[in-house]
Motif scaffolding. Sequence first.
Motif, PDB file in Angstrom:
ATOM      1  N   LEU A 213       0.845  -1.186   0.000  1.00 30.82           N
ATOM      2  CA  LEU A 213       0.000   0.000   0.000  1.00 30.82           C
ATOM      3  C   LEU A 213       0.883   1.238   0.000  1.00 30.82           C
ATOM      4  O   LEU A 213       1.774   1.376   0.839  1.00 30.82           O
ATOM      5  CB  LEU A 213      -0.907   0.009   1.234  1.00 30.82           C
ATOM      6  CG  LEU A 213      -1.783   1.249   1.399  1.00 30.82           C
ATOM      7  CD1 LEU A 213      -2.788   1.357   0.254  1.00 30.82           C
ATOM      8  CD2 LEU A 213      -2.507   1.211   2.745  1.00 30.82           C
ATOM      9  N   ALA A 214       0.636   2.135  -0.938  1.00 28.58           N
ATOM     10  CA  ALA A 214       1.414   3.373  -1.052  1.00 28.58           C
ATOM     11  C   ALA A 214       0.457   4.534  -1.282  1.00 28.58           C
ATOM     12  O   ALA A 214      -0.728   4.359  -1.533  1.00 28.58           O
ATOM     13  CB  ALA A 214       2.420   3.264  -2.195  1.00 28.58           C
ATOM     14  N   GLY A 215       1.006   5.732  -1.197  1.00 26.03           N
ATOM     15  CA  GLY A 215       0.218   6.918  -1.490  1.00 26.03           C
ATOM     16  C   GLY A 215      -0.363   7.562  -0.244  1.00 26.03           C
ATOM     17  O   GLY A 215      -1.350   7.077   0.318  1.00 26.03           O
ATOM     18  N   GLY A 216       0.258   8.639   0.217  1.00 27.68           N
ATOM     19  CA  GLY A 216      -0.303   9.421   1.297  1.00 27.68           C
ATOM     20  C   GLY A 216      -0.146   8.847   2.692  1.00 27.68           C
ATOM     21  O   GLY A 216      -0.740   9.358   3.640  1.00 27.68           O
ATOM     22  N   LEU A 217       0.637   7.803   2.846  1.00 31.18           N
ATOM     23  CA  LEU A 217       0.836   7.233   4.180  1.00 31.18           C
ATOM     24  C   LEU A 217       1.762   8.113   5.011  1.00 31.18           C
ATOM     25  O   LEU A 217       2.713   8.704   4.488  1.00 31.18           O
ATOM     26  CB  LEU A 217       1.419   5.829   4.073  1.00 31.18           C
ATOM     27  CG  LEU A 217       0.534   4.767   3.409  1.00 31.18           C
ATOM     28  CD1 LEU A 217       1.276   3.446   3.342  1.00 31.18           C
ATOM     29  CD2 LEU A 217      -0.774   4.614   4.160  1.00 31.18           C
ATOM     30  N   ASP A 218       1.497   8.172   6.305  1.00 27.34           N
ATOM     31  CA  ASP A 218       2.349   8.908   7.225  1.00 27.34           C
ATOM     32  C   ASP A 218       2.162   8.312   8.617  1.00 27.34           C
ATOM     33  O   ASP A 218       1.340   7.399   8.798  1.00 27.34           O
ATOM     34  CB  ASP A 218       2.040  10.412   7.197  1.00 27.34           C
ATOM     35  CG  ASP A 218       0.605  10.749   7.572  1.00 27.34           C
ATOM     36  OD1 ASP A 218       0.051  10.100   8.492  1.00 27.34           O
ATOM     37  OD2 ASP A 218       0.021  11.671   6.974  1.00 27.34           O
ATOM     38  N   PRO A 219       2.893   8.796   9.620  1.00 30.24           N
ATOM     39  CA  PRO A 219       2.762   8.208  10.955  1.00 30.24           C
ATOM     40  C   PRO A 219       1.368   8.337  11.557  1.00 30.24           C
ATOM     41  O   PRO A 219       1.000   7.557  12.448  1.00 30.24           O
ATOM     42  CB  PRO A 219       3.790   8.995  11.786  1.00 30.24           C
ATOM     43  CG  PRO A 219       4.795   9.476  10.791  1.00 30.24           C
ATOM     44  CD  PRO A 219       4.008   9.776   9.564  1.00 30.24           C
ATOM     45  N   ASP A 220       0.581   9.302  11.099  1.00 26.38           N
ATOM     46  CA  ASP A 220      -0.734   9.534  11.678  1.00 26.38           C
ATOM     47  C   ASP A 220      -1.834   8.652  11.095  1.00 26.38           C
ATOM     48  O   ASP A 220      -2.889   8.508  11.719  1.00 26.38           O
ATOM     49  CB  ASP A 220      -1.134  11.005  11.510  1.00 26.38           C
ATOM     50  CG  ASP A 220      -0.212  11.941  12.278  1.00 26.38           C
ATOM     51  OD1 ASP A 220       0.199  11.576  13.398  1.00 26.38           O
ATOM     52  OD2 ASP A 220       0.109  13.018  11.743  1.00 26.38           O
ATOM     53  N   ASN A 221      -1.615   8.090   9.908  1.00 22.34           N
ATOM     54  CA  ASN A 221      -2.694   7.296   9.294  1.00 22.34           C
ATOM     55  C   ASN A 221      -2.313   5.866   8.957  1.00 22.34           C
ATOM     56  O   ASN A 221      -3.167   5.084   8.519  1.00 22.34           O
ATOM     57  CB  ASN A 221      -3.239   7.997   8.044  1.00 22.34           C
ATOM     58  CG  ASN A 221      -2.238   8.064   6.898  1.00 22.34           C
ATOM     59  OD1 ASN A 221      -1.195   7.414   6.912  1.00 22.34           O
ATOM     60  ND2 ASN A 221      -2.555   8.865   5.887  1.00 22.34           N
ATOM     61  N   VAL A 222      -1.050   5.478   9.141  1.00 21.98           N
ATOM     62  CA  VAL A 222      -0.655   4.151   8.684  1.00 21.98           C
ATOM     63  C   VAL A 222      -1.316   3.045   9.489  1.00 21.98           C
ATOM     64  O   VAL A 222      -1.659   1.981   8.934  1.00 21.98           O
ATOM     65  CB  VAL A 222       0.888   4.001   8.690  1.00 21.98           C
ATOM     66  CG1 VAL A 222       1.459   4.016  10.113  1.00 21.98           C
ATOM     67  CG2 VAL A 222       1.302   2.726   7.963  1.00 21.98           C
ATOM     68  N   ALA A 223      -1.541   3.243  10.787  1.00 22.62           N
ATOM     69  CA  ALA A 223      -2.213   2.216  11.581  1.00 22.62           C
ATOM     70  C   ALA A 223      -3.637   1.996  11.080  1.00 22.62           C
ATOM     71  O   ALA A 223      -4.099   0.855  10.951  1.00 22.62           O
ATOM     72  CB  ALA A 223      -2.208   2.604  13.056  1.00 22.62           C
ATOM     73  N   GLU A 224      -4.339   3.089  10.783  1.00 19.57           N
ATOM     74  CA  GLU A 224      -5.693   2.971  10.231  1.00 19.57           C
ATOM     75  C   GLU A 224      -5.672   2.254   8.889  1.00 19.57           C
ATOM     76  O   GLU A 224      -6.537   1.423   8.593  1.00 19.57           O
ATOM     77  CB  GLU A 224      -6.315   4.350  10.063  1.00 19.57           C
ATOM     78  CG  GLU A 224      -7.696   4.329   9.427  1.00 19.57           C
ATOM     79  CD  GLU A 224      -8.207   5.711   9.056  1.00 19.57           C
ATOM     80  OE1 GLU A 224      -9.299   5.781   8.475  1.00 19.57           O
ATOM     81  OE2 GLU A 224      -7.509   6.694   9.338  1.00 19.57           O
ATOM     82  N   ALA A 225      -4.678   2.577   8.059  1.00 17.37           N
ATOM     83  CA  ALA A 225      -4.565   1.931   6.755  1.00 17.37           C
ATOM     84  C   ALA A 225      -4.405   0.422   6.891  1.00 17.37           C
ATOM     85  O   ALA A 225      -5.037  -0.354   6.166  1.00 17.37           O
ATOM     86  CB  ALA A 225      -3.388   2.522   5.988  1.00 17.37           C
TER      87      ALA A 225
END
Length: 213
Positions: free
Chosen positions: A159-171
């Motif tokens: 999974l790529a695109g727009g991931l960061d420390p604030d949303n990766v767990a949700e992803a």
Amino acid sequence: MSRTRIKFCGMTRREDIDTAVKLGVDAIGLIIAARSPRRLTAERAAELVEGLPPLLSKILLCMDNDDAAVREAIDAAQPHWLQFHGSEPAATCERFGLPYLKAVPMDSLADDAALQAYIAGHPGAAGFVLDSHAVGAAGGSGKTFDWSRRPAVSRPWLLAGGLDPDNVAEAIRTLRPFAVDVSSGVESAPGIKDSERMRRFVSEVRRSDLENE
């Protein structure tokens, strides 16, 4: 426990690669795509990976590069994998003799049928990188695609695109990818990784894995 693999892409500094190694990431991405602000020459890619420890995968990212440029970078950096981010057909991806990943332009695929047709065009791919870009556009946009689509891909996918420390767990909770692939989400500027954001990203991935055990 199913462990989500982590790839840090767009590496341009050895100190950032050393941080990635210390954090235990699984792979680093070296970009030779001409349009990328993180583009490396073959010589620079070779310098960055000199003396790296074993068990860290080196992935060379191309985007419609000519064959000579790809071969030069392969000879210099000795990557374990290739990643193709452009319009390369299967024959092009396979001609270099290395396993490869193919980026999937999710913004241009309207539904699951279109996704499956795109994937079917690369039967030899070891896996896919589902990114938020459109056909013909480069990655690293910092934007996500619609995660509610919950793509069904039979082979391993990143999974790529727009991931960061604030949303990766949700992803990870939402999509359960084999791996997550981040570039701009752990940067202070294009190609300049931020060590604290890198640390937080890895920590959030590990936390999510424990919660999903």
